[in-house]
Design a protein around this motif. Sequence first.
Motif, mmCIF file in Angstrom:
data_model
loop_
_atom_site.group_PDB
_atom_site.id
_atom_site.type_symbol
_atom_site.label_atom_id
_atom_site.label_comp_id
_atom_site.label_asym_id
_atom_site.label_seq_id
_atom_site.Cartn_x
_atom_site.Cartn_y
_atom_site.Cartn_z
ATOM 1 N N PHE A 1 0.798 -1.327 0.115
ATOM 2 C CA PHE A 1 0.060 0.308 0.103
ATOM 3 C C PHE A 1 0.593 1.125 0.567
ATOM 4 C CE2 PHE A 1 -3.275 -2.940 1.802
ATOM 5 C CZ PHE A 1 -3.883 -3.145 0.816
ATOM 6 N N ARG A 2 2.018 1.336 -0.024
ATOM 7 C CA ARG A 2 3.086 2.421 0.878
ATOM 8 C C ARG A 2 4.150 2.962 -0.476
ATOM 9 N NH1 ARG A 2 2.732 5.019 5.787
ATOM 10 N NH2 ARG A 2 0.655 4.271 6.508
ATOM 11 N N THR A 3 4.326 1.626 -0.999
ATOM 12 C CA THR A 3 5.457 1.660 -2.325
ATOM 13 C C THR A 3 4.784 0.829 -3.510
ATOM 14 O OG1 THR A 3 6.929 1.532 -0.762
ATOM 15 C CG2 THR A 3 7.331 0.928 -2.659
ATOM 16 N N ASN A 4 4.465 1.439 -4.308
ATOM 17 C CA ASN A 4 3.581 0.087 -5.421
ATOM 18 C C ASN A 4 4.567 0.041 -6.966
ATOM 19 O OD1 ASN A 4 4.601 2.932 -7.735
ATOM 20 N ND2 ASN A 4 1.780 3.980 -7.189
ATOM 21 N N GLN A 5 4.277 0.098 -8.213
ATOM 22 C CA GLN A 5 5.128 -0.949 -9.060
ATOM 23 C C GLN A 5 5.290 0.468 -9.899
ATOM 24 O OE1 GLN A 5 6.183 -3.268 -9.699
ATOM 25 N NE2 GLN A 5 7.485 -2.762 -11.276
ATOM 26 N N ALA A 6 5.084 1.634 -9.893
ATOM 27 C CA ALA A 6 5.006 2.586 -10.684
ATOM 28 C C ALA A 6 6.807 3.182 -9.819
ATOM 29 C CB ALA A 6 4.307 3.298 -10.999
ATOM 30 N N GLY A 7 6.787 3.255 -8.698
ATOM 31 C CA GLY A 7 7.331 3.991 -7.749
ATOM 32 C C GLY A 7 9.011 2.527 -7.321
ATOM 33 N N ILE A 8 8.866 2.064 -7.965
ATOM 34 C CA ILE A 8 9.901 0.787 -7.279
ATOM 35 C C ILE A 8 10.071 0.728 -9.336
ATOM 36 C CG2 ILE A 8 10.083 -2.186 -7.722
ATOM 37 C CD1 ILE A 8 8.024 -2.212 -5.613
ATOM 38 N N ALA A 9 9.465 0.735 -9.974
ATOM 39 C CA ALA A 9 10.391 1.153 -11.417
ATOM 40 C C ALA A 9 11.603 1.955 -11.036
ATOM 41 C CB ALA A 9 8.969 1.134 -12.683
ATOM 42 N N GLN A 10 10.499 3.547 -10.853
ATOM 43 C CA GLN A 10 11.073 4.930 -10.885
ATOM 44 C C GLN A 10 13.306 4.714 -10.197
ATOM 45 O OE1 GLN A 10 8.892 8.161 -9.970
ATOM 46 N NE2 GLN A 10 7.944 7.249 -10.945
ATOM 47 N N LEU A 11 12.875 4.013 -8.987
ATOM 48 C CA LEU A 11 13.582 3.338 -8.334
ATOM 49 C C LEU A 11 15.250 2.633 -8.820
ATOM 50 C CD1 LEU A 11 12.153 2.713 -4.470
ATOM 51 C CD2 LEU A 11 13.771 4.358 -5.320
ATOM 52 N N ARG A 12 14.125 1.911 -9.373
ATOM 53 C CA ARG A 12 15.651 1.556 -10.090
ATOM 54 C C ARG A 12 16.441 1.056 -10.924
ATOM 55 N NH1 ARG A 12 12.214 -3.254 -11.411
ATOM 56 N NH2 ARG A 12 13.113 -5.304 -9.348
ATOM 57 N N ALA A 13 15.490 2.955 -11.813
ATOM 58 C CA ALA A 13 15.918 3.160 -12.620
ATOM 59 C C ALA A 13 17.337 4.350 -12.033
ATOM 60 C CB ALA A 13 15.224 3.602 -13.594
ATOM 61 N N ILE A 14 16.687 4.632 -11.199
ATOM 62 C CA ILE A 14 18.061 5.117 -10.191
ATOM 63 C C ILE A 14 18.611 4.904 -9.786
ATOM 64 C CG2 ILE A 14 18.236 7.373 -8.345
ATOM 65 C CD1 ILE A 14 14.957 7.907 -8.996
ATOM 66 N N LEU A 15 18.779 3.596 -9.202
ATOM 67 C CA LEU A 15 19.888 2.515 -8.992
ATOM 68 C C LEU A 15 20.479 2.416 -9.315
ATOM 69 C CD1 LEU A 15 17.972 1.704 -5.728
ATOM 70 C CD2 LEU A 15 19.904 3.020 -5.741
#
Length: 311
Positions: free
Chosen positions: A153-167
């Motif tokens: 509920f606090r971290t969604n797939q769109a956020g995960i995709a952005q984190l992956r791109a940054i990291l």
Amino acid sequence: MTEIAGAASFGVASMVAPLRRVAMRRPGRATFEADPGRWHYARPLEPDRMARQYDAFAGYVAEAGAAIEWLDVATDDGLADSMFTFDASFMTPGGAILLRPGKPLRRPEVELHAALYTRLGAPVLGTITAPGTAEGGDLLWIDEHTLAVGRGFRTNQAGIAQLRAILSPLGIELHAFDLPMWNGSAACLHLLSLVSPLDRDLALVYPRLFPVALHGLMRERGIQCLEVSDEEFHASGGLNLNVLTTAPRRCLAIDGFPETVRLMRDAGCEVTCFEADALCIPCEGGPTCLTLPLLRDGSRDGTESRKEERP
């Protein structure tokens, strides 16, 4: 700040390396006068007891060797949850990431963190933007090159995709794991509600809600899991295993849950307990949540640290 002079000022790729620099924010009027229903607190808060317990906790953090960077407390900002500094941004080996909390009431906290990094001269690698959401409580370092992320509920797939791109340019591999619905979207269930690393090869977990695939990954990496009991998990609202590791097998834990403390001590951990029945239990946040690591000393692994620090 003399303790970290001559070292890199920022950088985190571990949750167990010695904690050297941390951001914190004292609870203020916004917290003390918060509507429990709106903020999903268990009961009305006790300002005097909460403030005393917070100051005692901050003292333990400082005694552990961490320099504290204080976020300013405004009397009228309305950010009741902002003392839980772990969630609005995330430090990496290359700099900070400004997150976007899944709890809408918390999104203005990101501006506080952005201002902190500007003041400290800390690099910011990127920012999570809509429709992405991500909170620090869902981010778990497995090792220096592997980050586990809880999808819920606090971290969604769109956020995960952005984190992956940054990291990805840093050579960090990201693994996502689904979290259970548990008590619904209003409640706080982060990945770190279910696991706390204690050393490079040791973690505390609640097995009944823990992702099977993550458990397998941790076993592959040689991480032993200590399993907390149903009784203390439910009695604490899950905060019995929200443990702040200040160095390998040295940690701060909430008082009142002796079975959990015994598990850690039997595994060779030095555990300092602090009173938190007014500070943490009503607000769904523990010692990890109350701190934002800015620098952990990754120059020594857990084995070397223990050899140096134990007689």
